[in-house]
Scaffold this active site. Sequence first.
Site, PDB file in Angstrom:
ATOM      1  N   SER A  23     -43.972  48.963  66.764  1.00  0.00           N
ATOM      2  CA  SER A  23     -43.722  48.731  65.338  1.00  0.00           C
ATOM      3  C   SER A  23     -42.862  49.849  64.748  1.00  0.00           C
ATOM      4  O   SER A  23     -42.585  49.851  63.554  1.00  0.00           O
ATOM      5  CB  SER A  23     -45.057  48.648  64.582  1.00  0.00           C
ATOM      6  OG  SER A  23     -45.865  49.782  64.874  1.00  0.00           O
ATOM      7  N   ASN A  37     -56.555  53.238  63.844  1.00  0.00           N
ATOM      8  CA  ASN A  37     -56.989  52.143  62.962  1.00  0.00           C
ATOM      9  C   ASN A  37     -57.222  52.607  61.524  1.00  0.00           C
ATOM     10  O   ASN A  37     -56.779  51.962  60.579  1.00  0.00           O
ATOM     11  CB  ASN A  37     -58.264  51.491  63.515  1.00  0.00           C
ATOM     12  CG  ASN A  37     -58.030  50.881  64.887  1.00  0.00           C
ATOM     13  OD1 ASN A  37     -56.881  50.780  65.327  1.00  0.00           O
ATOM     14  ND2 ASN A  37     -59.094  50.492  65.564  1.00  0.00           N
ATOM     15  N   THR A  85     -39.540  22.119  23.792  1.00  0.00           N
ATOM     16  CA  THR A  85     -40.571  21.662  24.731  1.00  0.00           C
ATOM     17  C   THR A  85     -39.890  20.550  25.523  1.00  0.00           C
ATOM     18  O   THR A  85     -39.031  19.850  24.980  1.00  0.00           O
ATOM     19  CB  THR A  85     -41.826  21.111  24.018  1.00  0.00           C
ATOM     20  OG1 THR A  85     -41.451  19.949  23.280  1.00  0.00           O
ATOM     21  CG2 THR A  85     -42.442  22.131  23.061  1.00  0.00           C
ATOM     22  N   SER A 141     -15.182  32.764  40.965  1.00  0.00           N
ATOM     23  CA  SER A 141     -15.147  31.778  42.039  1.00  0.00           C
ATOM     24  C   SER A 141     -13.917  32.038  42.885  1.00  0.00           C
ATOM     25  O   SER A 141     -12.868  32.438  42.368  1.00  0.00           O
ATOM     26  CB  SER A 141     -15.081  30.375  41.430  1.00  0.00           C
ATOM     27  OG  SER A 141     -14.520  29.469  42.358  1.00  0.00           O
ATOM     28  N   LYS A 179     -13.617  30.371  36.431  1.00  0.00           N
ATOM     29  CA  LYS A 179     -15.074  30.469  36.474  1.00  0.00           C
ATOM     30  C   LYS A 179     -15.618  31.880  36.249  1.00  0.00           C
ATOM     31  O   LYS A 179     -15.041  32.859  36.701  1.00  0.00           O
ATOM     32  CB  LYS A 179     -15.581  29.983  37.836  1.00  0.00           C
ATOM     33  CG  LYS A 179     -15.380  28.509  38.069  1.00  0.00           C
ATOM     34  CD  LYS A 179     -16.502  27.685  37.477  1.00  0.00           C
ATOM     35  CE  LYS A 179     -17.714  27.845  38.328  1.00  0.00           C
ATOM     36  NZ  LYS A 179     -18.685  26.813  38.165  1.00  0.00           N
ATOM     37  N   ASN A 231     -19.463  33.131  36.862  1.00  0.00           N
ATOM     38  CA  ASN A 231     -20.745  32.584  37.337  1.00  0.00           C
ATOM     39  C   ASN A 231     -21.915  33.542  37.094  1.00  0.00           C
ATOM     40  O   ASN A 231     -21.759  34.755  37.185  1.00  0.00           O
ATOM     41  CB  ASN A 231     -20.656  32.267  38.835  1.00  0.00           C
ATOM     42  CG  ASN A 231     -19.718  31.098  39.107  1.00  0.00           C
ATOM     43  OD1 ASN A 231     -19.587  30.199  38.279  1.00  0.00           O
ATOM     44  ND2 ASN A 231     -19.051  31.136  40.246  1.00  0.00           N
ATOM     45  N   GLU A 241     -28.985  33.975  39.091  1.00  0.00           N
ATOM     46  CA  GLU A 241     -29.335  33.009  40.145  1.00  0.00           C
ATOM     47  C   GLU A 241     -30.020  33.703  41.319  1.00  0.00           C
ATOM     48  O   GLU A 241     -30.995  33.198  41.883  1.00  0.00           O
ATOM     49  CB  GLU A 241     -28.086  32.274  40.625  1.00  0.00           C
ATOM     50  CG  GLU A 241     -27.570  31.269  39.600  1.00  0.00           C
ATOM     51  CD  GLU A 241     -26.212  30.696  39.979  1.00  0.00           C
ATOM     52  OE1 GLU A 241     -26.005  29.503  39.773  1.00  0.00           O
ATOM     53  OE2 GLU A 241     -25.352  31.445  40.480  1.00  0.00           O
ATOM     54  N   TYR A 281     -60.594  45.919  63.598  1.00  0.00           N
ATOM     55  CA  TYR A 281     -59.135  45.954  63.701  1.00  0.00           C
ATOM     56  C   TYR A 281     -58.632  44.973  64.759  1.00  0.00           C
ATOM     57  O   TYR A 281     -59.216  44.830  65.829  1.00  0.00           O
ATOM     58  CB  TYR A 281     -58.642  47.369  64.051  1.00  0.00           C
ATOM     59  CG  TYR A 281     -57.130  47.416  64.220  1.00  0.00           C
ATOM     60  CD1 TYR A 281     -56.295  47.570  63.125  1.00  0.00           C
ATOM     61  CD2 TYR A 281     -56.539  47.242  65.479  1.00  0.00           C
ATOM     62  CE1 TYR A 281     -54.913  47.556  63.270  1.00  0.00           C
ATOM     63  CE2 TYR A 281     -55.161  47.234  65.628  1.00  0.00           C
ATOM     64  CZ  TYR A 281     -54.350  47.389  64.520  1.00  0.00           C
ATOM     65  OH  TYR A 281     -53.001  47.367  64.656  1.00  0.00           O
ATOM     66  N   GLN A 294     -50.638  44.445  62.468  1.00  0.00           N
ATOM     67  CA  GLN A 294     -49.355  45.159  62.510  1.00  0.00           C
ATOM     68  C   GLN A 294     -48.267  44.331  61.809  1.00  0.00           C
ATOM     69  O   GLN A 294     -47.266  44.871  61.357  1.00  0.00           O
ATOM     70  CB  GLN A 294     -48.970  45.437  63.968  1.00  0.00           C
ATOM     71  CG  GLN A 294     -47.681  46.205  64.131  1.00  0.00           C
ATOM     72  CD  GLN A 294     -47.531  46.752  65.537  1.00  0.00           C
ATOM     73  OE1 GLN A 294     -48.230  47.685  65.931  1.00  0.00           O
ATOM     74  NE2 GLN A 294     -46.634  46.169  66.310  1.00  0.00           N
ATOM     75  N   LYS A 302     -46.678  44.712  57.582  1.00  0.00           N
ATOM     76  CA  LYS A 302     -45.819  45.680  56.890  1.00  0.00           C
ATOM     77  C   LYS A 302     -44.458  45.156  56.457  1.00  0.00           C
ATOM     78  O   LYS A 302     -44.067  45.316  55.293  1.00  0.00           O
ATOM     79  CB  LYS A 302     -45.626  46.909  57.778  1.00  0.00           C
ATOM     80  CG  LYS A 302     -46.903  47.688  57.980  1.00  0.00           C
ATOM     81  CD  LYS A 302     -46.760  48.746  59.055  1.00  0.00           C
ATOM     82  CE  LYS A 302     -48.098  49.133  59.609  1.00  0.00           C
ATOM     83  NZ  LYS A 302     -48.842  48.022  60.261  1.00  0.00           N
TER      84      LYS A 302
HETATM   85  N1  ARG Z   1     -49.003  50.125  64.816  1.00  0.00           N
HETATM   86  C1  ARG Z   1     -50.337  49.717  64.550  1.00  0.00           C
HETATM   87  C2  ARG Z   1     -50.384  48.876  63.286  1.00  0.00           C
HETATM   88  O1  ARG Z   1     -49.438  48.873  62.600  1.00  0.00           O
HETATM   89  C3  ARG Z   1     -51.208  50.922  64.376  1.00  0.00           C
HETATM   90  C4  ARG Z   1     -52.641  50.715  64.705  1.00  0.00           C
HETATM   91  C5  ARG Z   1     -52.793  50.443  66.120  1.00  0.00           C
HETATM   92  N2  ARG Z   1     -54.146  50.516  66.566  1.00  0.00           N
HETATM   93  C6  ARG Z   1     -54.520  50.029  67.744  1.00  0.00           C
HETATM   94  N3  ARG Z   1     -55.759  50.139  68.041  1.00  0.00           N
HETATM   95  N4  ARG Z   1     -53.676  49.466  68.542  1.00  0.00           N
HETATM   96  O2  ARG Z   1     -51.351  48.201  63.000  1.00  0.00           O
END
Ligand code: ARG
Length: 471
Positions: free
Chosen positions: A23, A110, A155, A277, A283, A285, A290, A317, A322, A325
């Site tokens: 990640s 975690n 309305t 445009s 134009k 716009n 939008e 967990y 993951q 995010k």
């Molecule tokens: N990169 C992981 C996440 O975003 C971090 C936590 C990972 N923990 C694990 N036990 N693999 O969730």
Amino acid sequence: MQKLWGGRFEQKSAALLDSFNASLDFDKELYAQDIQGSKIHARMLAKQGILTDAEASAIIAGLEAIAEQIQNGAFVFDIAHEDIHMAIESALIERIGDVGKKLHTARSRNDQVALDFRLYVLQKNLAIRELLFALLDSLVSLAKVHTTTLMPGMTHLQHAQPVNLGFHLMAYAFMFWRDIVRFGDDYARNNYCPLGSAALAGSPYPIDRDFTAQNLGFAAPTANAMDSVSDRDFALDMHYSLSMLAMHISRLSEELILWSSSEFGFVRFSDAYATGSSIMPQKKNPDVAELLRGKTGRVYGNFVALLVVMKGLPLAYNKDTQEDKEGLFDSVRTMELSLRILKELLETSTFCTENMRKACAKGHLCATDLADFLVRTGIAFRDAHHITGKVVAFAESNHLDISELNAQQLCALDSRIPENAIAALCLETSMNARNCFGGTATSRVIEQVALLENQLASAKEQWQKESACRK
Ligand code: ARG
């Protein structure tokens, strides 16, 4: 490269696994929160005698040096490290040696990721509210200028009753005000520190979770470790509040788009916030409005994506989280930019008040006022409604608006219409007649502005207190 968790493994992990599992590409956005959390964790460990002061100092200095390296772009990210937590921990060990290996005592990734992401959400909650305050400053200032500017209230997108532009703009101001309140509630509900929950069951070390929570600006530690490592409600709260905000921005944008059309002609965008445009030279716009409307799609999408990720997860967990995010990072970036540009768009637009007034002479906006006037002379509402209907029909057949009739024409239509009924057809009178609390009368709109400004002042105070705790 030896993984930090590689002790029990005999074979190297596959390259394909590394790129699927990692990640780091996106969670490096959390480096500052990760380092902030680690520094306080190290201080807590030293305070509790789990590390020596010298060890904690070495760790903190090392983390600060890494933060600087990341800030100035000198840090080399390698996805073999999997995520930001292990990238920083590995860099720390490389930099300060074996003492760096002690940082992860009484902690798991975690609770570490739960902390980092929550810190991010709370910090962005403050940032979004700051942008909302700024947007409301512009919107309310604009409303104040236009408390007597007549426009047709609608309305079903049909002309209904005369209102003033200030009233219409204040309707949006109250929506954004509710957004501020909603973000504020989210903040208070989620301002609890998960660090110390460890993998899922808490830690056997004599840690001080109150110290950690307090020094990271939280109200208190979270109360259940298992919940704390698996909970992403705080992120979903943010998604929901961002979605509501996006919807409000989208509705205002939709009106600005309509108003900028030649059919309405109520607003002109400045050249700085309009586009041309490639084929039609004439134009201009409303692309900005939008796009503001269109961005809503991704914000809703990101919200639903996380709801779906979470729906089937057993405690505690799971790696699925993951996936929490990227969508939120995207929604936050999108809404920060949207709030900034909407403020600019409003401040640089010209409201064509003459056209708004002209539009009020279409649609017989004062018909209800005539009926109400007749009721006050003793006529039953149903009869008054009928008489007014006849007046409208007469005006229509003469291609006039009822506001364009004179007293003579009006009285000739029904013997029950007194001469002074013509006053009921005045747009200003009609607008100012709606003077109940919350109504469009100029005096009431001025009151609404004052009310909102008051509420904003106390919300700002609260925001300032919360920001000070997070510095
Ligand atoms: N990169 C992981 C996440 O975003 C971090 C936590 C990972 N923990 C694990 N036990 N693999 O969730």
